[in-house]
Motif scaffolding. Structure first.
Motif, mmCIF file in Angstrom:
data_model
loop_
_atom_site.group_PDB
_atom_site.id
_atom_site.type_symbol
_atom_site.label_atom_id
_atom_site.label_comp_id
_atom_site.label_asym_id
_atom_site.label_seq_id
_atom_site.Cartn_x
_atom_site.Cartn_y
_atom_site.Cartn_z
ATOM 1 N N ASP A 250 0.828 -1.206 0.000
ATOM 2 C CA ASP A 250 0.000 0.000 0.000
ATOM 3 C C ASP A 250 0.863 1.257 0.000
ATOM 4 O O ASP A 250 0.552 2.238 -0.695
ATOM 5 C CB ASP A 250 -0.914 0.009 1.229
ATOM 6 C CG ASP A 250 -2.009 -1.051 1.138
ATOM 7 O OD1 ASP A 250 -2.271 -1.519 0.008
ATOM 8 O OD2 ASP A 250 -2.573 -1.405 2.185
ATOM 9 N N GLN B 10 3.896 1.551 -1.203
ATOM 10 C CA GLN B 10 4.493 1.688 -2.531
ATOM 11 C C GLN B 10 3.482 2.252 -3.524
ATOM 12 O O GLN B 10 3.823 3.095 -4.362
ATOM 13 C CB GLN B 10 5.006 0.329 -3.015
ATOM 14 C CG GLN B 10 6.213 -0.189 -2.245
ATOM 15 C CD GLN B 10 6.668 -1.554 -2.753
ATOM 16 O OE1 GLN B 10 6.187 -2.044 -3.776
ATOM 17 N NE2 GLN B 10 7.586 -2.174 -2.027
ATOM 18 N N TYR B 11 2.253 1.784 -3.423
ATOM 19 C CA TYR B 11 1.206 2.278 -4.323
ATOM 20 C C TYR B 11 0.958 3.769 -4.101
ATOM 21 O O TYR B 11 0.871 4.545 -5.062
ATOM 22 C CB TYR B 11 -0.086 1.492 -4.098
ATOM 23 C CG TYR B 11 -1.265 2.059 -4.861
ATOM 24 C CD1 TYR B 11 -1.419 1.812 -6.223
ATOM 25 C CD2 TYR B 11 -2.208 2.866 -4.213
ATOM 26 C CE1 TYR B 11 -2.486 2.346 -6.932
ATOM 27 C CE2 TYR B 11 -3.281 3.399 -4.912
ATOM 28 C CZ TYR B 11 -3.416 3.137 -6.269
ATOM 29 O OH TYR B 11 -4.467 3.674 -6.962
ATOM 30 N N ARG C 249 3.888 5.840 -5.503
ATOM 31 C CA ARG C 249 3.840 5.983 -6.961
ATOM 32 C C ARG C 249 2.662 6.856 -7.390
ATOM 33 O O ARG C 249 2.773 7.624 -8.350
ATOM 34 C CB ARG C 249 3.739 4.603 -7.619
ATOM 35 C CG ARG C 249 5.023 3.781 -7.492
ATOM 36 C CD ARG C 249 4.906 2.458 -8.224
ATOM 37 N NE ARG C 249 6.135 1.689 -8.121
ATOM 38 C CZ ARG C 249 6.304 0.488 -8.660
ATOM 39 N NH1 ARG C 249 5.311 -0.079 -9.339
ATOM 40 N NH2 ARG C 249 7.452 -0.151 -8.522
ATOM 41 N N TYR C 250 1.553 6.732 -6.680
ATOM 42 C CA TYR C 250 0.389 7.559 -7.002
ATOM 43 C C TYR C 250 0.714 9.036 -6.808
ATOM 44 O O TYR C 250 0.396 9.876 -7.658
ATOM 45 C CB TYR C 250 -0.789 7.155 -6.116
ATOM 46 C CG TYR C 250 -2.009 8.049 -6.281
ATOM 47 C CD1 TYR C 250 -2.834 7.922 -7.399
ATOM 48 C CD2 TYR C 250 -2.304 9.025 -5.329
ATOM 49 C CE1 TYR C 250 -3.945 8.753 -7.566
ATOM 50 C CE2 TYR C 250 -3.406 9.855 -5.484
ATOM 51 C CZ TYR C 250 -4.224 9.712 -6.604
ATOM 52 O OH TYR C 250 -5.305 10.541 -6.762
#
Length: 388
Positions: free
Chosen positions: A6, A8-9, A12-13
């Protein structure tokens, strides 16, 4: 584990948000143009009277621009490069003028050259041999121009005299303790299998061994460069780069925070071992070098690493905080005041003006990306294959 995914997401988001990209692009644009302006003024008022001082100033000015690009690779995307080089060669590399011969297989392999020189403290002295259109690029191209990179038209009859003139100018009055690295890609264009097969037809016609991972090198430019530089450099460095992940990295992925893992195999060739006064022997030297480079890259293809290919890993060549500090300084000195002024402007501007503001901002992001992608295209088109 799920929390790490989560994070990492979200990371990147956040990095992929248009407003974040706009902010970073704006800071790079303003800081880069300010550096270009100072470079222009130094060219007008310092170059005619003191070339050594001019080069010292531009060494540090160029570091400001190149560090913002290495920041994207090393800190923004948290990418890394492992370098395999002999310890003695690494020590000498930090203390000498040199010619670097690289492979040109990836969209971002040019960036790895800057990353390595940045870790060595040599980024400010890095120069390229590039096509003439590159010097018209704002920020990057202009910086190359002011730091005395050499630009060619792809017409050997005129490029020959340009090379001779610019090389002689480069080595005159170059300041002590300020080393330069000249990047040269003898392939002249980025690798594709179609281009390799086409160049191998010429290799067979000339009776040369076929290459499996490179395009047949072009020799005329190298011969002339080494003839002009042999008294002013102490070594040629053969640098072969490869990516473990992803297999074909793209600049757009780095900008949104996707991580890359690269490796570089670097070997030092003393200038005494490089023929410079015999064109035929110099051409044979570069063909032999690329045959060895091809074997080195094939080792990577077979094993997924350069570990075991002949050079030890450089354990002390880690990323340095210089480019991070420079980027943070630009964000603080340019970014934060601009945020304040932008908010103040948007609060009192009409809706139509706000729309125009955002359109200009998005156009700026697209322009900067195109500029960097253009700069990453083949830089060293010395002459057509037919002319070889």
């Amino acid at each position: 584990m799920s929390r790490s995914i989560d994070d990492q997401y979200l990371n990147r988001y956040f990095k992929g948000l248009t407003i974040v990209q706009l902010f970073l692009g704006y800071v790079f644009l303003i800081s880069g143009l300010l550096v270009n302006l100072i470079q222009f003024l130094s060219a007008c008022f310092i170059w005619p009277f003191n070339r050594a001082l001019y080069r010292k100033i531009n060494y540090h000015l160029a570091t400001i621009i190149w560090s913002q690009l290495t920041f994207v690779y090393q800190w923004w995307s948290n990418s890394d490069i492992v370098v395999y080089i002999k310890p003695d060669d690494l020590e000498k590399l930090c203390q000498e003028n040199s010619l670097w011969l690289g492979n040109h297989r990836y969209e971002v392999d040019w960036l790895l050259g800057w990353v390595v020189t940045q870790r060595l403290g040599l980024a400010g002295g890095s120069k390229i041999l590039g096509k003439q259109s590159l010097r018209a690029l704002p920020i990057i191209g202009w910086c190359w121009y002011f730091t005395e990179s050499i630009f060619l038209r792809r017409v050997w009859s005129t490029d020959k005299s340009v090379l001779e003139r610019d090389i002689q100018q480069l080595v005159q009055d170059y300041p002590k303790n300020y080393n330069f690295t000249l990047f040269l890609s003898c392939e002249g264009t980025r690798y594709t299998e179609e281009k390799r097969l086409e160049s191998m037809k010429i290799a067979r016609e000339k009776g040369l061994p076929e290459l499996q991972h490179h395009i047949l090198p072009r020799t005329k430019g190298f011969v002339l460069i080494i003839k002009g530089l042999h008294k002013h450099i102490t070594a040629v460095y053969d640098m072969t780069v490869a990516f473990q992940t992803p297999k074909q990295p793209e600049l757009s992925n780095l900008l949104i925070g996707h991580q890359c893992q690269a490796e570089a195999f670097i070997r030092r060739i003393p200038i005494a071992e490089v023929p410079y006064d015999d064109e035929k022997k110099a051409a044979e030297f570069i063909h032999k070098l690329f045959q060895e480079k091809d074997k080195t890259f094939d080792y990577f293809v077979q094993h997924g690493t350069f570990d075991g290919a002949g050079n030890p890993k450089a354990v002390n060549l880690k990323r340095k905080k210089q480019d991070l500090i420079i980027e943070l300084a630009c964000l603080l000195l340019i970014g934060l005041p601009s945020i304040y002024l932008s908010i103040k402007f948007l609060l009192f501007a009409s809706i139509f003006t706000q729309i125009i503001f955002f359109i200009i901002g998005i156009a700026g992001i697209v322009g900067i990306r195109l500029m960097i992608k253009t700069a990453s295209r083949p830089k060293l088109p010395l002459n057509s294959t037919k002319e070889e």
